[in-house]
Design a protein around this motif. Sequence first.
Motif, mmCIF file in Angstrom:
data_model
loop_
_atom_site.group_PDB
_atom_site.id
_atom_site.type_symbol
_atom_site.label_atom_id
_atom_site.label_comp_id
_atom_site.label_asym_id
_atom_site.label_seq_id
_atom_site.Cartn_x
_atom_site.Cartn_y
_atom_site.Cartn_z
ATOM 1 N N PHE A 175 0.812 -1.216 0.000
ATOM 2 C CA PHE A 175 0.000 0.000 0.000
ATOM 3 C C PHE A 175 0.847 1.268 0.000
ATOM 4 O O PHE A 175 0.326 2.361 -0.235
ATOM 5 N N PHE A 176 2.145 1.157 0.243
ATOM 6 C CA PHE A 176 3.004 2.344 0.333
ATOM 7 C C PHE A 176 2.979 3.191 -0.940
ATOM 8 O O PHE A 176 2.799 4.417 -0.863
ATOM 9 N N PRO A 177 3.149 2.613 -2.146
ATOM 10 C CA PRO A 177 3.066 3.447 -3.360
ATOM 11 C C PRO A 177 1.704 4.120 -3.525
ATOM 12 O O PRO A 177 1.624 5.269 -3.962
ATOM 13 N N GLY A 178 0.635 3.410 -3.161
ATOM 14 C CA GLY A 178 -0.693 3.999 -3.273
ATOM 15 C C GLY A 178 -0.896 5.166 -2.335
ATOM 16 O O GLY A 178 -1.522 6.172 -2.701
ATOM 17 N N ALA A 179 -0.354 5.060 -1.116
ATOM 18 C CA ALA A 179 -0.455 6.174 -0.169
ATOM 19 C C ALA A 179 0.347 7.379 -0.660
ATOM 20 O O ALA A 179 -0.074 8.528 -0.506
ATOM 21 N N LEU A 180 1.499 7.127 -1.267
ATOM 22 C CA LEU A 180 2.302 8.221 -1.818
ATOM 23 C C LEU A 180 1.564 8.919 -2.955
ATOM 24 O O LEU A 180 1.536 10.156 -3.039
ATOM 25 N N GLN A 210 5.951 17.179 -1.665
ATOM 26 C CA GLN A 210 5.216 16.431 -0.653
ATOM 27 C C GLN A 210 5.388 14.922 -0.842
ATOM 28 O O GLN A 210 5.524 14.174 0.125
ATOM 29 N N GLY A 211 5.382 14.487 -2.098
ATOM 30 C CA GLY A 211 5.591 13.066 -2.368
ATOM 31 C C GLY A 211 6.981 12.602 -1.981
ATOM 32 O O GLY A 211 7.154 11.502 -1.439
ATOM 33 N N ALA A 254 10.577 9.507 2.043
ATOM 34 C CA ALA A 254 11.612 9.353 3.065
ATOM 35 C C ALA A 254 11.246 8.303 4.100
ATOM 36 O O ALA A 254 12.125 7.820 4.832
ATOM 37 N N PHE A 255 9.954 7.927 4.179
ATOM 38 C CA PHE A 255 9.539 6.879 5.106
ATOM 39 C C PHE A 255 9.811 5.474 4.563
ATOM 40 O O PHE A 255 9.610 4.500 5.276
ATOM 41 N N ALA A 256 10.255 5.372 3.311
ATOM 42 C CA ALA A 256 10.453 4.067 2.680
ATOM 43 C C ALA A 256 11.424 3.156 3.447
ATOM 44 O O ALA A 256 11.157 1.952 3.577
ATOM 45 N N PRO A 257 12.542 3.664 3.975
ATOM 46 C CA PRO A 257 13.438 2.758 4.721
ATOM 47 C C PRO A 257 12.800 2.113 5.940
ATOM 48 O O PRO A 257 13.282 1.077 6.411
ATOM 49 N N LEU A 258 11.722 2.708 6.457
ATOM 50 C CA LEU A 258 11.067 2.134 7.631
ATOM 51 C C LEU A 258 10.423 0.786 7.327
ATOM 52 O O LEU A 258 10.193 -0.012 8.249
ATOM 53 N N ILE A 259 10.114 0.520 6.050
ATOM 54 C CA ILE A 259 9.527 -0.768 5.685
ATOM 55 C C ILE A 259 10.510 -1.596 4.858
ATOM 56 O O ILE A 259 10.115 -2.498 4.129
ATOM 57 N N GLY A 260 11.791 -1.266 4.982
ATOM 58 C CA GLY A 260 12.826 -2.090 4.371
ATOM 59 C C GLY A 260 13.158 -1.780 2.930
ATOM 60 O O GLY A 260 13.784 -2.601 2.260
ATOM 61 N N ILE A 261 12.758 -0.607 2.427
ATOM 62 C CA ILE A 261 13.066 -0.229 1.044
ATOM 63 C C ILE A 261 14.382 0.546 1.038
ATOM 64 O O ILE A 261 14.532 1.548 1.743
ATOM 65 N N LEU A 273 19.690 4.566 -9.505
ATOM 66 C CA LEU A 273 18.748 4.406 -10.607
ATOM 67 C C LEU A 273 17.326 4.262 -10.106
ATOM 68 O O LEU A 273 16.390 4.859 -10.662
ATOM 69 N N ARG A 274 17.123 3.488 -9.058
ATOM 70 C CA ARG A 274 15.776 3.306 -8.512
ATOM 71 C C ARG A 274 15.230 4.611 -7.953
ATOM 72 O O ARG A 274 14.039 4.915 -8.107
ATOM 73 N N PHE A 275 16.078 5.397 -7.304
ATOM 74 C CA PHE A 275 15.625 6.671 -6.748
ATOM 75 C C PHE A 275 15.251 7.644 -7.858
ATOM 76 O O PHE A 275 14.225 8.340 -7.766
ATOM 77 N N VAL A 276 16.073 7.717 -8.898
ATOM 78 C CA VAL A 276 15.775 8.611 -10.017
ATOM 79 C C VAL A 276 14.476 8.198 -10.706
ATOM 80 O O VAL A 276 13.645 9.044 -11.077
ATOM 81 N N THR A 277 14.265 6.884 -10.870
ATOM 82 C CA THR A 277 13.033 6.397 -11.487
ATOM 83 C C THR A 277 11.816 6.762 -10.656
ATOM 84 O O THR A 277 10.794 7.211 -11.184
ATOM 85 N N ALA A 278 11.921 6.573 -9.334
ATOM 86 C CA ALA A 278 10.815 6.928 -8.452
ATOM 87 C C ALA A 278 10.536 8.431 -8.492
ATOM 88 O O ALA A 278 9.371 8.857 -8.531
#
Length: 285
Positions: A86-91, A143-144, A149-156, A161-166
Amino acid sequence: MATHTTAIPTSCTEKSRVAGEAPDPGILLPALSLWWREIVRFYRMRSRVVGVIASPLLFWVVIGSGFGNSFRAQSAGGGQRYLEFFFPGALIMIVLFTSIFTMMSVIEDRREGFLLSVLVAPISRAIIVLGKVLGGTTLAAVQGMIFLAFAPLIGIHFSLLRFVTAALCIFLVSFSLTALGFIVAWRLDSTQAFHAIINLFLMPLWMLSGSLFPVRGASRWIALVMRANPLTYGVEALRSSLYPELGNGLGLSTLTCLMVLGAFALVMFAIAFVMVNRRRATASS
């Protein structure tokens, strides 16, 4: 024998002054002025800033924790918890709220008379749309990124490259939704009608984007609606950048999803530009 000299204007500003016309302000300055006005206006409303972050964050924590591990058996990834799914959907919800609600300024500007003064200024209508949309896009993307920045809290954990894509996905979603919000707000005269359209149209757009449940496993007609929803490609592109080992529910590459999202953003901006110019043509006739 008297001699007469005539000064020849050498710049566009001097020519405009001689002809009695207003000087051309260019493209960059008006767009940047409108962009900066949107940012200052948004962050002056502290309650709105807190609301667009706190509501999706609370929604993510409560819904994600409520489902707990019960989602694992139905997830396309098998072992993925619902809090992670659900993390991407909340973002995207944060981006949606920020993009849409910043465009309420179009209605407020019309009511206060500021929009009329901008429309009669000697600038292109494309600059007006660009300045307003880029202002909302910047706010939504910031805001997104804060929520990201909360992503590391769930192990991301991100590679470059992944950061630039996001980040690119967040920007494209922000731009397309802000342009969509501009389109909706441009034809309305009250904030109440604006909220009604959000509840009737934009919230289902988010719910049927793969934010709450995956495309795979949905009933056939729901899956078709989700595949026709442009926001689905933004959610799945973001999800595949966060969880590259799981892929996405559409079975498409991240690049393909980004291309569809970029095309959607261009279409929304083009529609907004056409609507602004159509209003001018109607008024002049």
